[in-house]
Design an enzyme around this catalytic site. Structure first.
Site, PDB file in Angstrom:
ATOM      1  CG  ASP A  70      -1.812   1.174   1.320  1.00  0.00           C
ATOM      2  OD1 ASP A  70      -1.606   2.159   0.570  1.00  0.00           O
ATOM      3  OD2 ASP A  70      -2.750   1.147   2.142  1.00  0.00           O
ATOM      4  CE1 TYR A 162      -6.670  11.206  -9.553  1.00  0.00           C
ATOM      5  CE2 TYR A 162      -7.726  12.778 -11.021  1.00  0.00           C
ATOM      6  CZ  TYR A 162      -6.958  11.648 -10.834  1.00  0.00           C
ATOM      7  OH  TYR A 162      -6.473  10.957 -11.926  1.00  0.00           O
ATOM      8  CB  SER A 165      -3.136  14.746  -5.375  1.00  0.00           C
ATOM      9  OG  SER A 165      -3.837  14.082  -6.423  1.00  0.00           O
ATOM     10  CE  LYS A 166      -3.196  11.784 -10.593  1.00  0.00           C
ATOM     11  NZ  LYS A 166      -2.186  10.726 -10.752  1.00  0.00           N
TER      12      LYS A 166
HETATM   13  N1  LIG Z   1      -8.246   6.035 -16.094  1.00  0.00           N
HETATM   14  C1  LIG Z   1      -8.312   7.305 -16.474  1.00  0.00           C
HETATM   15  O1  LIG Z   1      -9.215   7.728 -17.194  1.00  0.00           O
HETATM   16  C2  LIG Z   1      -7.233   8.270 -16.064  1.00  0.00           C
HETATM   17  C3  LIG Z   1      -7.273   9.594 -16.536  1.00  0.00           C
HETATM   18  C4  LIG Z   1      -6.263  10.458 -16.146  1.00  0.00           C
HETATM   19  C5  LIG Z   1      -5.239  10.032 -15.336  1.00  0.00           C
HETATM   20  N2  LIG Z   1      -5.233   8.749 -14.880  1.00  0.00           N
HETATM   21  C6  LIG Z   1      -4.145   8.359 -13.987  1.00  0.00           C
HETATM   22  O2  LIG Z   1      -3.618   7.128 -14.441  1.00  0.00           O
HETATM   23  C7  LIG Z   1      -3.136   6.380 -13.325  1.00  0.00           C
HETATM   24  C8  LIG Z   1      -3.735   4.979 -13.356  1.00  0.00           C
HETATM   25  O3  LIG Z   1      -5.130   5.091 -13.371  1.00  0.00           O
HETATM   26  P1  LIG Z   1      -6.067   3.819 -13.682  1.00  0.00           P
HETATM   27  O4  LIG Z   1      -7.382   4.361 -14.135  1.00  0.00           O
HETATM   28  O5  LIG Z   1      -5.339   2.859 -14.540  1.00  0.00           O
HETATM   29  O6  LIG Z   1      -6.249   3.220 -12.205  1.00  0.00           O
HETATM   30  P2  LIG Z   1      -6.967   1.855 -11.747  1.00  0.00           P
HETATM   31  O7  LIG Z   1      -7.493   1.110 -12.912  1.00  0.00           O
HETATM   32  O8  LIG Z   1      -7.898   2.220 -10.638  1.00  0.00           O
HETATM   33  O9  LIG Z   1      -5.719   1.039 -11.142  1.00  0.00           O
HETATM   34  C9  LIG Z   1      -5.067   1.557 -10.034  1.00  0.00           C
HETATM   35  C10 LIG Z   1      -3.885   0.673  -9.707  1.00  0.00           C
HETATM   36  O10 LIG Z   1      -3.225   1.234  -8.576  1.00  0.00           O
HETATM   37  C11 LIG Z   1      -3.280   0.301  -7.495  1.00  0.00           C
HETATM   38  N3  LIG Z   1      -3.401   1.070  -6.262  1.00  0.00           N
HETATM   39  C12 LIG Z   1      -4.374   1.954  -5.935  1.00  0.00           C
HETATM   40  N4  LIG Z   1      -4.133   2.462  -4.717  1.00  0.00           N
HETATM   41  C13 LIG Z   1      -2.990   1.895  -4.269  1.00  0.00           C
HETATM   42  C14 LIG Z   1      -2.233   1.990  -3.086  1.00  0.00           C
HETATM   43  N5  LIG Z   1      -2.596   2.791  -2.065  1.00  0.00           N
HETATM   44  N6  LIG Z   1      -1.098   1.256  -2.963  1.00  0.00           N
HETATM   45  C15 LIG Z   1      -0.714   0.438  -3.972  1.00  0.00           C
HETATM   46  N7  LIG Z   1      -1.382   0.292  -5.106  1.00  0.00           N
HETATM   47  C16 LIG Z   1      -2.522   1.008  -5.263  1.00  0.00           C
HETATM   48  C17 LIG Z   1      -4.455  -0.620  -7.804  1.00  0.00           C
HETATM   49  O11 LIG Z   1      -4.341  -1.896  -7.222  1.00  0.00           O
HETATM   50  P3  LIG Z   1      -5.054  -2.247  -5.792  1.00  0.00           P
HETATM   51  O12 LIG Z   1      -6.445  -1.730  -5.871  1.00  0.00           O
HETATM   52  O13 LIG Z   1      -4.952  -3.733  -5.661  1.00  0.00           O
HETATM   53  O14 LIG Z   1      -4.231  -1.550  -4.759  1.00  0.00           O
HETATM   54  C18 LIG Z   1      -4.289  -0.729  -9.314  1.00  0.00           C
HETATM   55  O15 LIG Z   1      -3.232  -1.630  -9.645  1.00  0.00           O
HETATM   56  C19 LIG Z   1      -3.493   7.201 -12.076  1.00  0.00           C
HETATM   57  O16 LIG Z   1      -2.382   7.962 -11.679  1.00  0.00           O
HETATM   58  C20 LIG Z   1      -4.606   8.107 -12.559  1.00  0.00           C
HETATM   59  O17 LIG Z   1      -4.667   9.303 -11.817  1.00  0.00           O
HETATM   60  C21 LIG Z   1      -6.192   7.861 -15.223  1.00  0.00           C
END
Ligand SMILES: NC(=O)c1ccc[n+]([C@@H]2O[C@H](COP(=O)([O-])OP(=O)(O)OC[C@H]3O[C@@H](n4cnc5c(N)ncnc54)[C@H](OP(=O)(O)O)[C@@H]3O)[C@@H](O)[C@H]2O)c1
Length: 191
Positions: A70, A162, A165-166
């Site tokens: 975590d 959020y 943070s970004k």
């Molecule tokens: N998806 C979008 O549309 C989007 C748009 C803009 C930016 N982003 C950015 O892209 C990145 C990835 O987003 P995503 O949508 O792919 O996320 P996601 O599908 O929710 O996946 C998040 C990943 O991070 C892990 N995680 C979350 N909290 C954690 C913690 N405290 N410790 C360790 N692992 C943790 C999760 O696994 P566990 O749950 O098992 O911990 C999972 O592997 C992020 O930085 C997000 O801000 C995404």
């Protein structure tokens, strides 16, 4: 046929939040290029499943390192870097990808708890993982990639934690690019 990204062959790539979503997709791409990938997340089962997917696409069947952490916890961040170095002896690429979002209003009684959760996950972890990784990345002339979001530059009514943070992640990354560039470490933001 040679891969376009042969330069990642044999590189050690640590991606936070690589058990799902964008992080898992990135891990698979690095694995396809022959990199040693470190798969992380809080859920052991998805970490294991993604690591297995990476092994399957790796040209030499390299086994991914699984580390259940975590990243909002400082001890876990340290264990993540320590385990990576103990296993592979080096680090070439750190991808700070894991993040957490929470919708809230300023009057929310849980506001400060939510603030700490978002900031510890999205920002403090990146700062600490960067601090822990610099000595290793300096040796490999490595890279840091910080995954940001448009939310860091575009305000939204209830997404301020959020977004903040970004925004802070963007500024941290730019400052680190200036500090670490002369050491041969490139820092980039993807959003
Ligand atoms: N998806 C979008 O549309 C989007 C748009 C803009 C930016 N982003 C950015 O892209 C990145 C990835 O987003 P995503 O949508 O792919 O996320 P996601 O599908 O929710 O996946 C998040 C990943 O991070 C892990 N995680 C979350 N909290 C954690 C913690 N405290 N410790 C360790 N692992 C943790 C999760 O696994 P566990 O749950 O098992 O911990 C999972 O592997 C992020 O930085 C997000 O801000 C995404």
């Amino acid at each position: 046929m040679s891969n376009t990204y042969d330069e990642f062959n044999g590189k050690v790539v640590l991606i936070t939040g690589s058990s799902a979503g964008i992080g898992a997709a990135a891990a698979l791409e690095f694995a396809k290029c022959g990199a040693h990938v470190v798969i992380t997340g809080r859920k052991a089962q998805t970490v294991k499943e993604t690591a297995e997917e990476c092994r399957k696409v790796s040209p030499k069947g390299l086994k991914a390192l699984e580390v259940v952490v975590d990243i909002s916890k400082l001890d876990d961040c340290k264990r993540l870097v320590d385990t990576t170095i103990k296993t592979f002896g080096k680090l070439d690429v750190l991808v700070n990808n894991a993040a957490y979002g929470d919708i809230t209003k300023i009057a929310d009684p849980q506001l400060i708890d939510k603030y700490e959760m978002v900031m510890n996950t999205n920002l403090r972890s990146v700062i600490y993982l960067t601090q822990l990784s610099v000595e290793h990345l300096e040796k490999t002339k490595g890279n840091i990639i910080n995954v940001s979001a448009i939310a860091g530059i575009r305000p939204s009514a209830m997404g301020f934690l959020y977004g903040m943070s970004k925004s802070a992640l963007d500024m941290f990354s730019k400052c680190m690019a200036l500090e670490l560039g002369p050491k041969g470490i490139r820092v980039n933001i993807v959003k």
